[in-house]
Design a protein around this motif. Structure first.
Motif, short mmCIF file in Angstrom:
data_model
loop_
_atom_site.label_atom_id
_atom_site.label_comp_id
_atom_site.label_asym_id
_atom_site.label_seq_id
_atom_site.Cartn_x
_atom_site.Cartn_y
_atom_site.Cartn_z
N UNK A 205 0.83 -1.21 0.00
CA UNK A 205 0.00 0.00 0.00
C UNK A 205 0.86 1.25 0.00
N UNK A 206 1.97 1.23 0.70
CA UNK A 206 2.85 2.39 0.73
C UNK A 206 3.35 2.70 -0.69
N UNK A 207 3.69 1.67 -1.43
CA UNK A 207 4.17 1.87 -2.80
C UNK A 207 3.06 2.40 -3.70
N UNK A 208 1.85 1.93 -3.49
CA UNK A 208 0.72 2.42 -4.29
C UNK A 208 0.49 3.91 -4.00
N UNK A 209 0.50 4.28 -2.73
CA UNK A 209 0.26 5.68 -2.37
C UNK A 209 1.38 6.58 -2.87
N UNK A 210 2.63 6.12 -2.75
CA UNK A 210 3.74 6.95 -3.20
C UNK A 210 3.71 7.18 -4.71
N UNK A 211 3.28 6.17 -5.47
CA UNK A 211 3.31 6.28 -6.94
C UNK A 211 2.03 6.87 -7.52
N UNK A 212 0.89 6.65 -6.85
CA UNK A 212 -0.38 7.07 -7.44
C UNK A 212 -1.20 7.95 -6.51
N UNK A 254 -8.68 -2.70 8.26
CA UNK A 254 -9.92 -1.92 8.18
C UNK A 254 -9.77 -0.58 8.90
N UNK A 255 -9.09 -0.59 10.03
CA UNK A 255 -8.87 0.66 10.75
C UNK A 255 -8.00 1.62 9.91
N UNK A 256 -7.02 1.07 9.24
CA UNK A 256 -6.17 1.88 8.37
C UNK A 256 -6.99 2.46 7.22
N UNK A 257 -7.88 1.63 6.65
CA UNK A 257 -8.73 2.10 5.57
C UNK A 257 -9.65 3.21 5.99
N UNK A 258 -10.15 3.16 7.22
CA UNK A 258 -11.03 4.21 7.70
C UNK A 258 -10.28 5.54 7.83
N UNK A 330 -6.71 10.06 -4.88
CA UNK A 330 -6.78 11.18 -3.95
C UNK A 330 -5.42 11.46 -3.34
N UNK A 331 -5.21 12.67 -2.90
CA UNK A 331 -3.95 13.06 -2.28
C UNK A 331 -3.88 12.44 -0.88
N UNK A 332 -2.79 11.75 -0.52
CA UNK A 332 -2.69 11.13 0.81
C UNK A 332 -2.56 12.17 1.91
N UNK A 333 -2.95 11.84 3.13
CA UNK A 333 -2.83 12.80 4.25
C UNK A 333 -1.37 13.01 4.65
N UNK A 334 -1.15 14.02 5.45
CA UNK A 334 0.21 14.36 5.88
C UNK A 334 0.83 13.27 6.76
N UNK A 335 0.00 12.61 7.58
CA UNK A 335 0.51 11.61 8.52
C UNK A 335 0.43 10.20 7.95
N UNK A 336 0.69 10.06 6.65
CA UNK A 336 0.56 8.74 6.02
C UNK A 336 1.49 7.72 6.66
N UNK A 337 2.71 8.11 7.00
CA UNK A 337 3.67 7.18 7.59
C UNK A 337 3.20 6.67 8.94
N UNK A 338 2.46 7.51 9.68
CA UNK A 338 1.93 7.07 10.97
C UNK A 338 0.75 6.11 10.79
N UNK A 377 4.84 0.75 17.00
CA UNK A 377 4.51 0.94 15.59
C UNK A 377 5.68 0.47 14.73
N UNK A 378 5.36 -0.35 13.72
CA UNK A 378 6.39 -0.97 12.90
C UNK A 378 5.98 -0.89 11.44
N UNK A 379 6.90 -0.47 10.61
CA UNK A 379 6.76 -0.64 9.17
C UNK A 379 8.13 -0.91 8.59
N UNK A 380 8.21 -1.00 7.30
CA UNK A 380 9.47 -1.38 6.67
C UNK A 380 10.53 -0.30 6.78
N UNK A 381 10.15 0.90 7.22
CA UNK A 381 11.09 2.00 7.30
C UNK A 381 11.63 2.22 8.70
N UNK A 382 10.80 2.02 9.74
CA UNK A 382 11.25 2.34 11.09
C UNK A 382 10.38 1.66 12.14
N UNK A 383 10.84 1.76 13.40
CA UNK A 383 10.12 1.24 14.57
C UNK A 383 10.11 2.35 15.62
#
Length: 428
Positions: A205-212, A254-258, A330-338, A377-383
């Motif tokens: 999803x991160x790659x989709x948002x960054x590219x589109x 689902x929470x992320x989607x909301x 749509x344009x992603x929100x500012x806190x997308x990484x969070x 909080x964990x993703x491929x970039x940081x913890x």
């Protein structure tokens, strides 16, 4: 004298009949215009045939190029090159389809032939496509769902487990998470890790948002990553979080989607999301052979390739134009990484230590006077540790070898890279 044919009948006769009329005309037993009408020719053309026949005889009825190869015939040297390269690339581990071999020869060897010619060349050598089969008659029919009109309107999600590196001795299965745009069949993003999990889908999803950007709707199966099943609560309890209102349990996805404003639709059968299911099979065939051709042997190398090059390669062959050219991303929100992270509820002790998957982390800068409830909080970039609306950097106290055996392999890789590799990079 032979009877005249009807004036509006101009059917060309056979060669044997034409020979007979030419002979009759040469013996002056029939007029040219009568013989010409009987043979289906104009008088002028019939006279031309008579003159040629007197000089060359019956050879005028044989095409001048008979027995000579066509100017469009594929040279024998090219045929042998196509055959030899197919033998070199094809194997039981990485079977090669005729369509992929055609594209491979054109893009990497400069040999351009049609799929029909490719099939004919290989068939003459006794090669049968490893993917040739008769389509079985469907036992049940499904209602057809038409593709959406706009790009970004609906995105389908799935993961395909496969032995991507079996050709180089790695027989393990890895799951490739991928997202497909419903309107264009475009591969939007792909990410590979050990198992189908939240980490893989989040990075896709991160790659989709960054590219589109952010899509309007999602379409997925009923995997525990997407849907909460009370019967499987014991297996996915760590993947659940409490909804802000009502205390209802919902999956993290689902929470992320909301938070992103995305509507989720759950398919009731694999056929309902057949587009992304079939795309998974094509990815297995194409991308696996590309890994072999480019000598990509590890998950890390594969994810670098899939970030841009692999997606572009796939879309150049299979993407289609949408019905309506206006995209609705749509344009992603500012806190997308969070938002794009796995959140695990934890409590930091008074000493600022957070326990997670058998490891102890120190939350730097955390107020030590009391316990703090928050999320790891964990993703491929940081913890990091999130509590009271603030972010706290985590420092690993224990050895990475103490990580719980039940932890996903991708989690061990993320912790190792973030805690150790990046530290060495900054120190250098």
């Amino acid at each position: 004298m032979l009877p005249l044919l009807p004036t509006k009948t101009f059917v060309k006769t056979s060669i044997e009949n034409l020979k007979k009329f030419l002979k009759l005309a040469d013996e002056h037993k029939i007029q040219n215009k009568v013989a010409a009408k009987a043979c289906g020719y104009t008088p002028a053309y019939f006279c031309t045939l008579r003159k040629k026949h007197k000089v060359k005889g019956d050879s005028i009825f044989t095409h001048g190029l008979k027995g000579r190869p066509s100017n469009n015939r594929i040279p024998d040297r090219t045929r042998e090159k196509i055959f030899a390269q197919y033998i070199a690339d094809n194997s039981d581990v990485t079977p090669v389809s005729f369509a992929y071999h055609r594209d491979n020869m054109e893009e990497n060897y400069g040999v351009k032939v049609s799929l029909t010619s490719m099939r004919k060349i290989l068939s003459e050598k006794g090669i049968i496509s490893p993917f040739s089969h008769k389509n079985p008659r469907a036992k049940e029919t499904h209602l057809r769902r038409f593709r959406r009109d706009h790009e970004g309107e609906l995105v389908q999600w799935d993961a395909t487990p496969f032995q991507w590196f079996k050709w180089c001795g790695d027989n393990a299965y890895y799951s490739l998470h991928h997202a497909t745009d419903d309107a264009t069949s475009k591969l939007l993003g792909a990410y590979i890790c050990k198992n189908e999990c939240r980490y893989g889908y989040i990075e896709t999803r991160r790659r989709v948002i960054e590219d589109y950007g952010v899509e309007l709707e999602d379409y997925s199966d009923r995997s525990p990553v997407f849907s909460y099943n009370p019967r499987e609560a014991a297996d996915i309890s760590t993947e659940l979080q409490l909804e802000a209102e009502g205390g209802k349990k919902i999956p993290l996805w689902q929470a992320m989607g909301k938070e992103l404003g995305i509507t989720l639709h759950l398919a009731k059968s694999p056929q309902a999301k057949g587009k992304v299911e079939r795309q998974g099979e094509t990815i297995q065939l194409r991308i696996c052979n590309e890994f072999k051709r480019l000598n990509i042997r590890t998950v890390e190398q594969a994810n670098v390739y899939l970030r841009k090059q692999g997606v572009d390669y796939f879309n150049s062959h299979f993407a289609k134009p949408p019905r309506k050219t206006t995209p609705v991303w749509r344009v992603p929100p500012q806190n997308t990484n969070d938002i794009l992270c796995v959140k695990e509820p934890r409590t930091a002790g008074r000493n600022g230590v957070v326990r997670f998957q058998g490891l102890r982390f120190l939350a730097k800068g955390l107020f030590y006077a009391r316990n703090h409830k928050g999320n790891v909080c964990i993703n491929d970039k940081e913890i990091w540790f999130s509590a009271d609306g603030r972010r706290y950097e985590l420092e690993l106290i224990d050895d990475i070898a103490q990580l719980s055996e039940s932890a996903p392999q991708v989690l061990e890789r993320i912790i190792s890279r973030y805690m150790f590799e990046e530290v060495h990079e900054h120190a250098a």
